[in-house]
Design an enzyme around this catalytic site. Structure first.
Site, PDB file in Angstrom:
ATOM      1  N   HIS A  46      49.466 -96.396 -44.204  1.00  0.00           N
ATOM      2  CA  HIS A  46      50.515 -95.383 -43.955  1.00  0.00           C
ATOM      3  C   HIS A  46      50.459 -94.901 -42.506  1.00  0.00           C
ATOM      4  O   HIS A  46      51.493 -94.641 -41.883  1.00  0.00           O
ATOM      5  CB  HIS A  46      50.328 -94.174 -44.866  1.00  0.00           C
ATOM      6  N   ARG A  51      45.923 -97.743 -54.673  1.00  0.00           N
ATOM      7  CA  ARG A  51      45.310 -98.062 -55.969  1.00  0.00           C
ATOM      8  C   ARG A  51      43.933 -98.710 -55.822  1.00  0.00           C
ATOM      9  O   ARG A  51      43.239 -98.875 -56.823  1.00  0.00           O
ATOM     10  CB  ARG A  51      46.235 -98.968 -56.777  1.00  0.00           C
TER      11      ARG A  51
END
Ligand code: PAF
Length: 290
Positions: free
Chosen positions: A49, A199
């Site tokens: 990100h 995840r």
């Protein structure tokens, strides 16, 4: 590669809690002649990100990241409730990366009672993850269209790791004439090749050791089919190697057209090798260019 711990010296990030605050902030930037980039996220930020934030800064003076765990893109048996959430840590990381603002809408404001409009990108959602996660891409396309129309940025950044998502968003923006440039940002990887994902925290130690096999297999398949050889033998060998590394079920391993995502028997133009498979309870996806 986990992001460094947030530095206390980072410049503060404006918290925009609702649409009115977002629009007022973007209006103020525009009044000063400043370009605006949007980085849509579901939080649980990692270095992938932050690479999106950096690319956004390279193209626009102002960067706003949205943090919204979008319920409509999770199926009933998926991990919406256990999806990692830590807004304070996320905002500290955004500050460290130099983002200007975080947009933090809540579910009731994004989906008020009576909400009844869905953006569906027909065709692209029939491939790969589409049939496995019914409704997922409609949830993504709808929330991203909303975020783009709420912010009206000049540019918006999305990771290539979610390659099908990137293609779905490009197509929705093109079809609906949303006035924004969509930029794809290369996948950020751990040193052993594992693609960063929120995840990955769910992987047990042995699973984490096995996980890089997915990237290795994708690269091997890309190498094998690059010259135009039939894709079937490389894909069969790749599936066997994933199974031997402990992946199962392997939901797909394919060579697909880079734009339409249609499966290819042979590569003659831009193509992508894509995979989705479980390691224990964690579902991993990844892709590479051919
Ligand atoms: O990639 C994600 O994190 C999400 O799918 C997105 C694009 C923020 C939409 O909720």
């Amino acid at each position: 590669m986990s992001p460094r711990s947030p530095s206390p010296a980072a410049a503060p990030v404006a918290r925009l809690g609702d649409l009115a605050a977002l629009r007022a902030q973007v209006r103020a930037w525009r009044a000063s002649g400043e370009g605006v980039a949007l980085v849509p996220t579901m939080g649980a930020l990692h270095a992938g990100h932050l690479a999106l934030v950096r690319q956004a800064q390279a193209s626009c003076r102002r960067v706003v990241a949205s943090i919204f765990v979008n319920p409509t893109q999770f199926g009933p048996s998926e991990d919406f409730s256990r999806y990692p959430r830590d807004t304070e840590r996320d905002i500290a990381l955004l500050a460290q990366a130099g983002a200007d603002a975080a947009y933090l809408p809540d579910v009731a404001a994004m989906y008020p009672p009576g909400f009844s409009t869905t953006v569906t990108v027909a065709g692209l959602d029939a491939e790969l993850c589409g049939p496995i996660r019914p409704g997922h891409f409609a949830g993504v396309a709808t929330v991203v269209t909303k975020l783009l129309l709420q912010c009206l940025p000049d540019r918006a950044m999305f990771g290539e790791k979610d390659y099908q998502q990137l293609q779905v968003i490009r197509r929705a923006v093109r079809d609906l004439d949303v006035p924004v440039v969509i930029e794809g940002v290369p996948t950020v990887r751990e040193e052993d090749g594992l693609a960063l994902s929120s995840r990955n925290v769910f992987l047990a130690e042995a699973e984490r050791r096995a996980a890089p096999a997915m990237h290795a297999v994708l690269r091997e398949v890309a190498e094998a089919v690059r010259g135009g050889a039939g894709t079937a033998p490389a894909l069969a060998a790749g599936r066997a190697r994933l199974a031997a590394a402990g992946f199962g079920p392997v939901q797909y391993l394919t060579v697909s057209d880079a734009e339409t995502l249609a499966p290819l028997d042979r590569v003659a133009g831009p193509a992508r090798v894509l995979a989705a498979a479980y390691l224990g309870r964690t579902r991993l996806i990844d892709n590479v260019a051919v």
